[in-house]
Design an enzyme around this catalytic site. Structure first.
Site, mmCIF file in Angstrom:
data_model
loop_
_atom_site.group_PDB
_atom_site.id
_atom_site.type_symbol
_atom_site.label_atom_id
_atom_site.label_comp_id
_atom_site.label_asym_id
_atom_site.label_seq_id
_atom_site.Cartn_x
_atom_site.Cartn_y
_atom_site.Cartn_z
ATOM 1 N N PRO A 242 0.850 -1.193 0.000
ATOM 2 C CA PRO A 242 0.000 0.000 0.000
ATOM 3 C C PRO A 242 0.888 1.247 0.000
ATOM 4 O O PRO A 242 1.563 1.529 0.983
ATOM 5 C CB PRO A 242 -0.783 -0.130 1.310
ATOM 6 N N ASP A 419 5.959 2.704 1.886
ATOM 7 C CA ASP A 419 5.153 1.513 2.156
ATOM 8 C C ASP A 419 4.393 1.768 3.465
ATOM 9 O O ASP A 419 4.988 1.789 4.543
ATOM 10 C CB ASP A 419 6.100 0.316 2.295
ATOM 11 N N HIS A 420 3.101 1.954 3.351
ATOM 12 C CA HIS A 420 2.318 2.354 4.522
ATOM 13 C C HIS A 420 2.247 1.251 5.573
ATOM 14 O O HIS A 420 1.887 1.484 6.722
ATOM 15 C CB HIS A 420 0.903 2.771 4.093
ATOM 16 N N ARG A 421 2.617 0.043 5.197
ATOM 17 C CA ARG A 421 2.573 -1.031 6.180
ATOM 18 C C ARG A 421 3.577 -0.783 7.303
ATOM 19 O O ARG A 421 3.379 -1.180 8.430
ATOM 20 C CB ARG A 421 2.876 -2.386 5.517
#
Lengths: 447, 328
Positions: A242, A419-421
């Protein structure tokens, strides 16, 4: 005996290479050690050298095709040898593995090393194009009887089956109505395995259903290994990661002034001028030191935070895109980074990058400023957690102080993809703010 | 279920059968006061007395000859050969008499005897006390050959062997005596000629017996981590051989490796492979069947060489990897 030209294996888990170009054509003379083929593996384009001196013959794999490694792809004929000396010469359908097997056999110790032939035997051998050193002799010399016996034996060792296949593959081929000789074998020496038949069967089915393109296409360009790899990696990254994007506009006035001064010094010193990218690599590396989450990877075990800061720089080349890596960019001077970048770019354009030069990146910078692009977003290069997309320097009128004075300044838009994770917006913003601070005030790099 | 050793399971089988059937007796060298070379019969003399725990002079010919004769007149002898290597001294009474009598007399005479013999290497006993000679015995019509790998199997199979009407050569690998396993208290038997799947898997069938079952299982554990699923089939009875179970397994996995400690040349791995190629499983083979067996050498005395002469866990791992990945 012609020398088999065996495609070398360059990587541990490699099964095939893509032949880009034959530098020599069939019939041309080659020197041992001379580059003969340009091949492409997953990332690297490299040259394959001739294993012997002589005339290149019987090329089994053309250009723009996959060739298996550790198998014969052509032969090199020594002086006085001809195509007729090739094992299994003439039969186009002879698979390479059979040829290989024969050469292996002949590589075994002969029964009669160095035995001389009677004049009659020598003449017969010449007529039949036989290699005398391969013919076992009953007595002290190779005689007519030895030649006759050898020829007779040769007649007998024809393989019983044309296509080597496992019993399971044979059963499946008849059950699924797949012609064995149409199946490419993945087993030892090209033997057809059960899985090969199953794959061929499903291909056949797909063809039958008709997945033919319905539009008129001009030309279909075969997918190079690099293209395929880019496609696979980026699709995976785009689908699985994401992405969030943060954009800032940076005033490059101080940086450009500083770069100008550095370049004057560089010219005096006789070294090359410093590029914006080199300057950015150094600055990003500096900013990353305090923001380790952007220099990290999401793994099954958790978040791996990298100790080293290795900045990858995306470089466009004819075949696609390659990211070469400046290792430990936080511990190198701008001049060192600049020199390395120039070297890597040159190597990339020539397709001569080594594996070490493209591995181990922990953060990537993609600069499309030279094309006049204002701003863009980039897809994260897995397993990294962030990528910085850099646009062109553009002179714009902006407000430069709190008295609302307007000045014309070289402005540049940077878009950070994360990377939003593992990186939240605020974390990314903090990094970006630090980066902007250093880009706008190069003195930070000295502090 | 209580856990007992392989040694204890062998003894329990003999003791229970001797209590149940007075025709059963034990004959051999040093089996009484000394308790047997490997301590299997320790304490049996006290319970059954010298009439049923018969100690003999050092003559395997006499032990097997006497046992065969006793069997023919209705007794149920268990003969213990101190080391399998010494069975060679008793080949005449075993091969020419015991194995043939039932056939030559049209079934009027039966020879219900068991010859127990510790086999194999791994104890530093050198070339004359470490052999695995089961193939020689398998070659003789009229003899059954049993080679159990676990305490459960050895007890159930020994009882069946004692009750069988034919000469049974009962092979006990020396290193197994200390092996522990669950054995039920209540009486049970395991029929001769029935294989046992010791581990289920889908990529390759490994057929092994005796100590090699344990090595194959260890190898399977290691390979499971690499994603290779190994099925381990223990024939338990080498003759008659349960070809059907092995064949079904090979049909499922498409690959087969046979592992035994006996030397490779003319070893029983070849027999199993030949049998499988005669079954429908042949058409399911996706790789050549392979053998991993003892080197064609007498077992060396030097412990390193001794270990190198027979398949070890690592050898099995590598061989399976090679077969499954088509790299041989």
């Amino acid at each position: 005996m012609p020398t088999p030209f065996i495609m070398p294996k360059m990587d541990m888990d490699q099964e095939s290479v893509f032949i880009v170009e034959w530098l020599k054509k069939e019939g041309e003379l080659v020197e041992k050690g001379e580059p003969v083929i340009i091949v492409e593996t997953d990332k690297i384009t490299s040259e394959v050298e001739a294993p012997a001196s002589g005339k290149l013959a019987h090329i089994l794999y053309g250009e723009n095709v996959e060739a298996p490694v550790t198998e014969v792809i052509a032969y090199i004929l020594a002086e006085g040898e001809s195509e007729a000396d090739l094992p299994d010469s003439g039969t186009q359908t002879a698979p390479a593995e059979e040829v290989l097997e024969e050469t292996e056999e002949s590589a075994q110790p002969k029964e009669t090393p160095g035995k001389i032939a009677t004049p009659l035997a020598a003449r017969m051998a010449k007529e039949k194009n036989l290699d005398l050193s391969l013919i076992p002799a009953e007595g002290e010399k190779i005689t007519k009887d030895d030649i006759v016996a050898y020829l007779k034996e040769g007649d007998q060792v024809q393989p019983r089956v044309k296509t080597p296949a496992t019993p399971a593959a044979r059963r499946l081929s008849s059950e699924r109505d797949v012609a064995l000789d149409q199946v490419e074998g993945s087993g030892p020496r090209g033997r057809v395995q059960a899985a090969d038949v199953l794959e061929a069967a499903s291909d056949q089915k797909a063809k039958f259903i008709g997945i033919e393109p319905s539009f008129a296409s001009g030309e279909t360009v075969p997918l190079s290994n690099m293209r395929r790899r880019i496609a696979d990696r980026l699709t995976a990254s785009y689908q699985e990661t994401p992405h969030i994007y943060l954009t800032v506009e940076v005033d490059m006035f101080e940086a450009e002034q500083s770069r100008k001064r550095m370049n004057t010094l560089a010219v005096e010193e006789g070294s090359s001028p410093i590029s914006v990218t080199a300057y950015l690599v150094r600055t990003v590396a500096w900013a990353l030191k305090g923001h380790s989450m952007l220099n990290a990877s999401l793994t099954d075990e958790g978040i791996a935070v990298w100790e080293d800061i290795n900045i990858g720089v995306a470089t466009s080349i004819d075949e696609g895109l390659i990211v070469s890596v400046i290792p430990n960019a936080d511990r190198q001077s701008i001049r060192e980074i600049n020199q390395k970048l120039r070297y890597l770019t040159k190597q990339a354009r020539e397709g001569a990058l080594t594996r070490e030069e493209v591995q181990g990146g922990t953060f990537t910078i993609s600069n499309l400023g030279m094309y006049g692009i204002q701003s863009f977003t980039a897809i994260i290069n897995p397993p990294q957690s962030a990528i910085l997309a850099v646009g062109a320097l553009k002179r714009k009128p902006i407000v430069v102080d709190d008295q609302d004075n307007i000045a014309v300044r070289p402005m540049m838009i940077m878009t950070l993809g994360v990377d939003h994770r593992l990186v939240d917006g605020a974390v990314a913003a903090a990094f970006l703010a630090e980066l902007v601070k250093a880009v706008e005030n190069p003195e930070y790099l000295l502090m | 279920m209580p856990e007992i050793t392989y040694r204890q399971a062998v003894k329990d089988a003999m003791v229970e059968e001797m209590r149940r059937d007075e025709r059963v007796f034990l004959i051999g060298e040093d089996i009484g006061t000394y308790g047997g070379a490997f301590g299997v019969s320790a304490g049996m003399l006290e319970e059954f007395g010298p009439e049923r725990i018969v100690e003999t002079p050092i003559s395997e010919d006499a032990i097997v000859g006497a046992a065969a004769g006793a069997a023919m007149i209705g007794m149920r002898p268990i003969a213990e050969i101190m080391f399998m290597d010494f069975i060679l001294l008793a080949m005449e009474p075993l091969v020419n008499q015991a194995a043939k009598a039932r056939y030559m007399f049209g079934g009027k005479a039966t020879v219900p005897m068991v010859i127990r013999m510790p086999s194999g290497s791994g104890t530093g006993a050198a070339a004359q006390h470490s052999q695995s000679l089961e193939t020689i015995l398998m070659h003789i019509p009229g003899i059954k050959v049993v080679a159990p790998s676990t305490p459960y199997d050895v007890k159930g199979l020994l009882i069946s062997s004692i009750r069988d009407l034919n000469p049974v050569c009962f092979v006990e690998h020396k290193l197994l005596y200390k092996e522990k396993g669950e054995v039920p208290d209540e009486e049970y038997t395991i029929p001769l000629g029935v294989a046992d799947i010791k581990r289920e898997g889908s990529d390759i069938t490994v057929v092994s017996s005796g100590i090699m079952v344990h090595k194959s299982l260890k190898a399977s554990e290691i390979l499971a981590d690499e994603g290779i699923s190994v099925e381990v089939v223990d024939p338990r009875t080498l003759k008659p051989l349960d070809v059907d179970t092995i064949s079904k397994s090979v049909k499922k996995t498409g690959r087969m490796l046979v592992v035994h400690e006996a030397v490779k040349t003319a070893g029983w791995a070849g027999e199993i492979m030949a049998s499988i190629s005669e079954t429908p499983a042949w058409d399911y083979l996706d790789a050549p069947m392979r053998r991993l067996a003892g080197k064609d050498v007498p077992i060396p005395y030097n412990p390193k060489l001794e270990a190198a002469a027979v398949p070890q866990v690592d050898d099995i791992v590598q061989e399976i990897r090679a077969i499954v990945h088509n790299k041989y």
